[in-house]
Structures are given as structure tokens and as C-alpha cells.
Design an enzyme around this catalytic site. Structure first.
Site, PDB file in Angstrom:
ATOM      1  N   GLU A 269      -5.506 -10.001   5.577  1.00  0.00           N
ATOM      2  CA  GLU A 269      -4.253 -10.441   6.219  1.00  0.00           C
ATOM      3  C   GLU A 269      -4.168 -11.965   6.263  1.00  0.00           C
ATOM      4  OE1 GLU A 269      -4.736  -7.973   9.701  1.00  0.00           O
ATOM      5  OE2 GLU A 269      -4.516  -6.223   8.405  1.00  0.00           O
TER       6      GLU A 269
ATOM      7  N   SER B  44      -9.091   2.052   7.823  1.00  0.00           N
ATOM      8  CA  SER B  44      -8.802   3.388   8.360  1.00  0.00           C
ATOM      9  C   SER B  44     -10.054   4.167   8.771  1.00  0.00           C
ATOM     10  CB  SER B  44      -7.948   4.195   7.366  1.00  0.00           C
ATOM     11  OG  SER B  44      -6.687   3.570   7.186  1.00  0.00           O
TER      12      SER B  44
ATOM     13  N   GLY C  85     -10.222  -1.647  12.639  1.00  0.00           N
ATOM     14  CA  GLY C  85      -9.032  -2.258  13.229  1.00  0.00           C
ATOM     15  C   GLY C  85      -8.494  -1.402  14.362  1.00  0.00           C
ATOM     16  N   GLY C  86      -7.479  -0.592  14.058  1.00  0.00           N
ATOM     17  CA  GLY C  86      -6.758   0.172  15.078  1.00  0.00           C
ATOM     18  C   GLY C  86      -7.653   0.976  16.005  1.00  0.00           C
TER      19      GLY C  86
ATOM     20  N   GLY D 105      -4.999   0.114   7.764  1.00  0.00           N
ATOM     21  CA  GLY D 105      -3.875   0.523   8.595  1.00  0.00           C
ATOM     22  C   GLY D 105      -2.989   1.583   7.980  1.00  0.00           C
TER      23      GLY D 105
ATOM     24  N   GLU E 175     -13.160  -4.222   2.416  1.00  0.00           N
ATOM     25  CA  GLU E 175     -11.951  -3.622   2.967  1.00  0.00           C
ATOM     26  C   GLU E 175     -10.888  -3.518   1.873  1.00  0.00           C
ATOM     27  OE1 GLU E 175     -11.744  -4.165   7.527  1.00  0.00           O
ATOM     28  OE2 GLU E 175     -10.864  -5.944   6.619  1.00  0.00           O
TER      29      GLU E 175
ATOM     30  N   ASN F 285     -12.059  -5.343  14.934  1.00  0.00           N
ATOM     31  CA  ASN F 285     -11.146  -6.462  14.723  1.00  0.00           C
ATOM     32  C   ASN F 285      -9.838  -6.119  15.426  1.00  0.00           C
ATOM     33  OD1 ASN F 285      -9.389  -8.402  13.795  1.00  0.00           O
ATOM     34  ND2 ASN F 285      -9.418  -7.722  11.653  1.00  0.00           N
ATOM     35  N   TRP F 286      -9.602  -6.784  16.517  1.00  0.00           N
ATOM     36  CA  TRP F 286      -8.402  -6.460  17.316  1.00  0.00           C
ATOM     37  C   TRP F 286      -7.135  -7.082  16.751  1.00  0.00           C
ATOM     38  CZ3 TRP F 286      -9.234  -6.196  23.371  1.00  0.00           C
ATOM     39  CH2 TRP F 286     -10.126  -5.143  23.648  1.00  0.00           C
ATOM     40  N   LYS F 287      -7.258  -7.926  15.745  1.00  0.00           N
ATOM     41  CA  LYS F 287      -6.090  -8.569  15.138  1.00  0.00           C
ATOM     42  C   LYS F 287      -5.213  -9.205  16.246  1.00  0.00           C
ATOM     43  CE  LYS F 287      -6.644  -5.414  11.339  1.00  0.00           C
ATOM     44  NZ  LYS F 287      -6.090  -4.641  10.242  1.00  0.00           N
TER      45      LYS F 287
HETATM   46  P1  13P Z   1      -7.706  -0.398  10.289  1.00  0.00           P
HETATM   47  O1  13P Z   1      -9.030   0.161  10.802  1.00  0.00           O
HETATM   48  O2  13P Z   1      -6.642  -0.400  11.321  1.00  0.00           O
HETATM   49  O3  13P Z   1      -7.320   0.251   8.995  1.00  0.00           O
HETATM   50  O4  13P Z   1      -7.965  -1.951   9.967  1.00  0.00           O
HETATM   51  C1  13P Z   1      -9.065  -2.306   9.188  1.00  0.00           C
HETATM   52  C2  13P Z   1      -9.209  -3.779   9.225  1.00  0.00           C
HETATM   53  O5  13P Z   1      -8.424  -4.509   8.663  1.00  0.00           O
HETATM   54  C3  13P Z   1     -10.332  -4.340   9.990  1.00  0.00           C
HETATM   55  O6  13P Z   1     -10.508  -5.690   9.725  1.00  0.00           O
END
Ligand code: 13P
Length: 242
Positions: A90, A202, A223-224, A164, A158, A9-11
Site C-alpha cells: 500500500e 487474507s 491485516g484485518g 484484503g 504478501e 498490521n492495523w493500517k
Molecule cells: P489482510 O490480512 O487484511 O489481507 O492484510 C494483509 C496485509 O496487508 C498485512 O500487511
């Protein structure tokens, strides 16, 4: 029997320059798993020819109309998406999305032929108050529509406090929630055994092996660490080897 899924998920990250990273991810050999990238919608068309699945990060519950700035599930499909996230924490926080809204968006995804990755998870306050499983139950009951099947729905667990932050639940805590999700689905769906349940929050190369060894963890929503091939491909490898 459940095909594992490594999802990124690149947000709100990535411009056309990032296509090189997506291409490197897509070209990384991963024959035994499904790979999904959910970039900003502006990049879906640019990623459409890559040999991986793409997905939206959200969709509107309606198919079209006067909803400035929104995107329908049909539009995501038209841009090449096979999946869409719904109910990411989010979105729930920034846009006040309730379970009822997430449910309607997931139905819209199904109607457009998309696989809905329905996201759930407790806050830190809820975990500390011992409410985690009750929160999971009520989010599943409210957010997962009756149109869900193992083929058109993925559940992503999640924990909000793990997103994050570099904080990850213990392996026992993840296992407890994932088996609880499976049991919850089994009360509603005949094909509950086939639903894929992802862990997110994470995830990185250094913890992926341990997380993927947990029962009922069928992949990750990252995510990250999904933004670069250097970070994401080791996670894909760990999933393929699990
Ligand atoms: P992170 O991997 O950056 O913690 O984000 C997780 C996330 O929200 C994926 O949708």
C-alpha cells in the site's frame, strides 16, 4: 531455531479506544512465539507498556529534517517500537515507493536499532504472466539492504492480490515463493537460514493452521484479522502450535 512471529498490521485503523483490543492480544498467553502489533503511529506510545512488541508501519529514510508529516525510525523507537514495516504494497502503490526507497528506509530502520519487516509481493497481473519469482527476485535484490541480518530483518511475502480480498494462494504457491526467498537470501547472506519469512494476505483463523504447516513460513503478517483479540488470538495459537 527461527522464533515464529505473529504480526498484526492495523493500517489506518484504531483510535485510543482500540487499546483494549491490544491489551487483550498482549495478555493472551503465547510463550513460544513473538507477537508484534503495528498500530497507527499515534497509538505506539499508548501500547508501549503492553507485554508485546510494537512497530511502525513505515519510516522516513532520514533521521530528521523538513519532511512534514513523516516520521523517522528514531522517533518510532523513541515511542517504544522495536520493529517497523517497510515497503508495504500500500505504501508502494499509494506513495510510489520504489525498491530503492524501501532499501533506504530499511537502512534507516537498522540504524535506529529497529527490526525491518520488508514487504514484497507480486500483483495478480504479474502472477498470471508467470512473473512471480522474477518479481520476488528483483524486489529482494532492490529492497533488502546490505545491512540486513537475520536479527534485524524479517521478510514478509504478501501477494498484492491476496491483501484484503479473501483470496489466498494455494499452499504450494506459498511454499514455492517462501523457499525461493530463502534460496535468494542464501546467495547474499551467511545467516540466511535465520531470517524469518512471513506470509501475509487474507490470513485468518480458518486458514492459519494450513499456512503455518508450510516449510519456510515462520509466521504471518495479518491485516484485518489482527484488529480484534477474538480474530487474532486464534491465529497466535495456531502459530504457537505449529
Ligand atoms: P489482510 O490480512 O487484511 O489481507 O492484510 C494483509 C496485509 O496487508 C498485512 O500487511
Amino acid at each position: 531455531m527461527r522464533r515464529k512471529l505473529a504480526a498484526g498490521n492495523w493500517k489506518m485503523n484504531g483510535t485510543r479506544q482500540a487499546t483494549a483490543q491490544a491489551r487483550d492480544i498482549a495478555n493472551h498467553p503465547a510463550p513460544d512465539i513473538d507477537v508484534l502489533l503495528c498500530p497507527p503511529a499515534t497509538l505506539l506510545a499508548a501500547f508501549a507498556d503492553l507485554p508485546i512488541n510494537t512497530g511502525g508501519q513505515d519510516c522516513h529514510m532520514m533521521t530528521s529534517g523538513a519532511h512534514t508529516g513523516d516520521l523517522s525510525a528514531d522517533m518510532l523507537a523513541d515511542a517504544g517500537a522495536a520493529y517497523t514495516l517497510t515497503g508495504h504494497s500500500e505504501r508502494r502503490t499509494d506513495h510510489a515507493e520504489t525498491d530503492t526507497i524501501v532499501n533506504a528506509k530499511s537502512v534507516a530502520a537498522h540504524n535506529a536499532g529497529l527490526i525491518a519487516v520488508i514487504c514484497i509481493g507480486e500483483t495478480l497481473a504479474q502472477r498470471e504472466a508467470n512473473e512471480t519469482l522474477a518479481v520476488i527476485d528483483s524486489q529482494l535484490a532492490g529492497s533488502v539492504p546490505d545491512t540486513a541480518t537475520a536479527a534485524n530483518t524479517v521478510i514478509a511475502y504478501e501477494p498484492v492480490w491476496a491483501i484484503g480480498t479473501g483470496k489466498v494462494p494455494t499452499l504450494d504457491q506459498i511454499g514455492e515463493v517462501h523457499s525461493h526467498i530463502r534460496a535468494h537470501l542464501a546467495k547474499r547472506f551467511d545467516d540466511a537460514d535465520g531470517f524469518r519469512i512471513l506470509y501475509g494476505g487474507s490470513v485468518k483463523a480458518s486458514n492459519a493452521n494450513d499456512i503455518f504447516a508450510i516449510d519456510n513460513v515462520d509466521g504471518a503478517l495479518v491485516g484485518g484479522a489482527s484488529l480484534t483479540a477474538a480474530d487474532f488470538t486464534p491465529i497466535m495459537d495456531a502459530l504457537g502450535a505449529s
